[in-house]
Scaffold this motif. Structure first.
Motif, mmCIF file in Angstrom:
data_model
loop_
_atom_site.group_PDB
_atom_site.id
_atom_site.type_symbol
_atom_site.label_atom_id
_atom_site.label_comp_id
_atom_site.label_asym_id
_atom_site.label_seq_id
_atom_site.Cartn_x
_atom_site.Cartn_y
_atom_site.Cartn_z
ATOM 1 N N SER A 38 40.213 34.192 28.550
ATOM 2 C CA SER A 38 41.398 34.698 29.256
ATOM 3 C C SER A 38 42.435 33.628 29.603
ATOM 4 O O SER A 38 42.696 33.334 30.773
ATOM 5 N N ILE A 39 43.021 33.075 28.551
ATOM 6 C CA ILE A 39 43.933 31.943 28.706
ATOM 7 C C ILE A 39 45.322 32.374 29.194
ATOM 8 O O ILE A 39 45.663 33.554 29.152
ATOM 9 N N ASN A 40 46.074 31.401 29.613
ATOM 10 C CA ASN A 40 47.427 31.660 30.087
ATOM 11 C C ASN A 40 48.441 31.210 29.048
ATOM 12 O O ASN A 40 48.314 30.127 28.474
ATOM 13 N N HIS A 75 41.710 38.485 28.416
ATOM 14 C CA HIS A 75 42.696 39.061 29.347
ATOM 15 C C HIS A 75 43.818 38.032 29.542
ATOM 16 O O HIS A 75 43.817 37.254 30.494
ATOM 17 N N GLY A 77 46.845 35.711 30.306
ATOM 18 C CA GLY A 77 47.766 35.533 31.435
ATOM 19 C C GLY A 77 49.177 35.469 30.872
ATOM 20 O O GLY A 77 49.680 34.395 30.574
ATOM 21 N N TYR A 224 48.527 39.848 40.267
ATOM 22 C CA TYR A 224 47.318 39.635 39.458
ATOM 23 C C TYR A 224 46.276 40.710 39.764
ATOM 24 O O TYR A 224 45.695 41.317 38.866
ATOM 25 N N ASP A 228 44.514 43.755 37.569
ATOM 26 C CA ASP A 228 43.060 43.841 37.381
ATOM 27 C C ASP A 228 42.532 45.235 37.741
ATOM 28 O O ASP A 228 41.558 45.700 37.148
ATOM 29 N N ARG A 235 39.561 49.981 31.059
ATOM 30 C CA ARG A 235 38.312 49.635 30.353
ATOM 31 C C ARG A 235 37.278 50.737 30.505
ATOM 32 O O ARG A 235 36.549 51.042 29.568
ATOM 33 N N TYR A 246 33.031 39.617 34.274
ATOM 34 C CA TYR A 246 34.178 38.710 34.318
ATOM 35 C C TYR A 246 33.667 37.280 34.383
ATOM 36 O O TYR A 246 33.140 36.861 35.423
ATOM 37 N N VAL A 248 34.569 34.034 35.009
ATOM 38 C CA VAL A 248 35.720 33.343 35.608
ATOM 39 C C VAL A 248 35.200 32.335 36.647
ATOM 40 O O VAL A 248 34.195 32.585 37.320
ATOM 41 N N GLN A 252 37.715 31.828 41.944
ATOM 42 C CA GLN A 252 38.250 33.186 42.094
ATOM 43 C C GLN A 252 37.250 34.141 42.745
ATOM 44 O O GLN A 252 37.391 35.360 42.646
ATOM 45 N N HIS A 255 38.979 36.668 45.003
ATOM 46 C CA HIS A 255 39.741 37.655 44.221
ATOM 47 C C HIS A 255 38.824 38.777 43.732
ATOM 48 O O HIS A 255 39.136 39.957 43.878
ATOM 49 N N PHE A 256 37.686 38.410 43.171
ATOM 50 C CA PHE A 256 36.816 39.445 42.606
ATOM 51 C C PHE A 256 36.114 40.253 43.706
ATOM 52 O O PHE A 256 35.915 41.452 43.558
HETATM 53 N N1 ARG Z 1 44.037 33.903 33.312
HETATM 54 C C1 ARG Z 1 43.243 33.772 34.483
HETATM 55 C C2 ARG Z 1 43.147 32.313 34.884
HETATM 56 O O1 ARG Z 1 43.348 31.448 34.070
HETATM 57 C C3 ARG Z 1 41.841 34.294 34.307
HETATM 58 C C4 ARG Z 1 41.751 35.780 34.086
HETATM 59 C C5 ARG Z 1 40.366 36.296 34.282
HETATM 60 N N2 ARG Z 1 40.263 37.690 34.051
HETATM 61 C C6 ARG Z 1 40.671 38.670 34.873
HETATM 62 N N3 ARG Z 1 40.546 39.907 34.482
HETATM 63 N N4 ARG Z 1 41.178 38.383 36.040
HETATM 64 O O2 ARG Z 1 42.891 32.031 36.038
#
Ligand code: ARG
Length: 482
Positions: A38-40, A75, A77, A224, A228, A235, A246, A248, A252, A255-256
């Motif tokens: 899940s790159i940005n 996913h 960013g 964000y 989600d 999904r 996830y 991650v 985070q 967040h989750f």
């Molecule tokens: N792009 C986010 C980051 O680099 C991670 C995303 C993870 N996935 C999600 N569904 N929030 O921090």
């Protein structure tokens, strides 16, 4: 237990279904969604992304191996005000050619410049915001710029994914949910969960000892977390998942926790099947994620350096090996990948080239070397003649240890699946490699007596098979020669 009988049963079973020993159908009819890597967009891939990418990839392979249907989701960013600022910077100081040539770094540089200049000229911030508004409104010019950023990022990251042999089933990222959030906000309103706070819309989580979950800013922008929530609904509807994982970083955690709690309050059907598969940080030996110059460590550089060092070692140990470049790529990349799968996820990792490339340590090269040793014995011994074999003769302590490790391989794989911890597979194949090497040192494989030779060759073949399969579950390749 009669050791000889056990050896015969197990070796025959492994050889009957190459690459499938230890697999199962426990996941039949169940779908696991895995959100990882899940790159940005417009950011470079650094060593911190290694764990999410490789843990996610390995878990996907482990679930596949156990009969689950899996969906690998990147996913992306690809949403947020920073992209408005990027367009602003790009229009002022950049151009398409430069960005395409300079790649992601050129975009990072533009972004850094924007912040420098905005200190002197705060009005740039407004321009940036205006550009982002244009992206939001689907303005043609703005979207075209944004598409360039996306394309350049995906090309660069695609090269890394190729080296790591990774593919995703979906690249539905944050922007994909633009038109899917309103329906979720409606559910929240219907259930009276959305309250106003300083003009923003939040879900109050006091009762759960958490700060409120911010979903719509005062200016109407979504966040964000909003994306989600929409992604979770999408999904569930699209894949009807049994679990949604996830992968991650633990940063985070909150967040989750908030996300899952909000989904529960919404009576979301999959709320109990969401899981944050958290992992720790990677730092370099000098104690930081950055080098002394304050620079971030790019994954590509780490891979290149590991491959280069592997090339030198192979040159010393086996100057006549064919395809030295290919072997070095496989060993160098494997060594780096392995380092993110050796410990429990949550442990922080201190990365050291010498440690990951130690051919006598608990490393990928050690396991790969053991596999190559098996392959070499089989090349020298010719094919195993299974019509003239005495597997019942494998009764020594060393042989029995190897057999036991082969038997329990599947248990480790299933434990890895259950706990979302690939390290159980990693540790198991290292254990098997160690046991086999002890056997190998104490028992010559290519003895004159044909039934014994064939038995040892068959055991070697079975072990090689399980090791290669285990490495495969980690996303690491196994060269035939090293
Ligand atoms: N792009 C986010 C980051 O680099 C991670 C995303 C993870 N996935 C999600 N569904 N929030 O921090």
């Amino acid at each position: 237990l009669r050791r000889g009988g056990l050896a015969r049963d197990i070796v025959e079973a492994v050889l009957a279904h190459p690459g499938r020993w230890g697999s199962s159908e426990i996941g039949k009819g169940k779908t696991v969604c895995l959100d990882y890597s899940s790159i940005n967009i417009a950011k470079r891939f650094h060593i911190g992304h290694l764990s999410t990418t490789m843990i996610g990839n390995s878990l996907k392979r482990i679930y596949d191996f156990n009969g689950y249907t899996t969906v690998g989701i990147n996913h992306l960013g690809d949403w947020g005000t920073q992209f408005g600022k990027m367009i602003c910077a790009y229009k002022k100081w950049g151009n398409r050619e430069e960005v395409e040539k300079g790649g992601v770094q050129a975009m990072v540089d533009l972004y850094v410049r924007f912040h420098h200049e905005a200190e002197q000229h705060p009005e740039l911030e407004d321009e940036g915001r205006a550009w982002f508004k244009k992206i939001e409104d689907g303005d043609k010019e703005a979207t075209a710029y944004f598409d360039v950023f996306k394309k350049v990022t995906m090309t660069a990251v695609g090269k890394i994914y190729d080296r790591l042999k990774i593919k995703f089933d979906s690249y539905a990222g944050e922007s994909f949910y633009n038109d899917k959030m309103e329906a979720c906000l409606d559910i929240l309103r219907e259930k009276h969960l959305l309250v106003e706070s300083d003009g923003a819309q939040v879900v109050n989580l006091d009762a759960y000892d958490m700060p409120p979950c911010l979903l719509v800013k005062a200016d109407g922008a979504t966040l964000y977390a909003t994306r989600d929530i929409a992604a979770a609904y999408y999904r569930k509807k699209t894949y009807d998942f049994y679990k949604c994982l996830y992968v991650v970083a633990y940063q985070q955690n909150l967040h989750f926790k908030q996300l899952f709690q909000v989904l529960k309050l919404m009576d979301f059907a999959g709320a109990d099947d969401m899981e944050h598969v958290a992992y720790g940080m990677v730092s370099m030996e000098d104690g930081s994620m950055s080098t002394r110059s304050g620079r971030v460590i790019w994954l590509q550089e780490v891979l290149d350096k590991a491959v280069e060092k592997a090339r030198k070692i192979i040159e010393e140990k086996n100057p006549d090996a064919p395809n030295k470049d290919e072997i070095a790529e496989s060993v160098g990349v494997g060594a780096v990948v392995f380092s993110s799968l050796w410990n429990n996820r949550i442990k922080d990792i201190v990365f050291s080239y010498d440690k990951v490339l130690n051919f006598d340590g608990e490393t990928a090269p050690y396991v790969q070397y053991t596999y190559a040793r098996c392959a070499s014995a089989l090349r020298k011994g010719g094919d195993v003649d299974m019509s003239n074999v005495d597997l019942g003769a494998i009764t020594s302590d060393e042989g029995y240890d190897v057999i036991k490790s082969v038997i329990t391989f599947g248990d480790s794989v299933r434990l890895a699946a259950k706990l979302r911890e690939p390290c159980y597979v990693t540790r198991h194949i290292v254990d098997l490699a160690e046991k086999f090497n002890r056997f190998y040192i104490d028992h010559r494989i290519l003895v004159d007596d044909a039934p014994t030779r064939n038995a040892r060759l068959a055991l070697t073949k079975a072990v090689g098979n399980v090791i290669k399969c285990g490495l495969g579950l980690l996303g690491i390749s196994a060269p035939e020669e090293m």
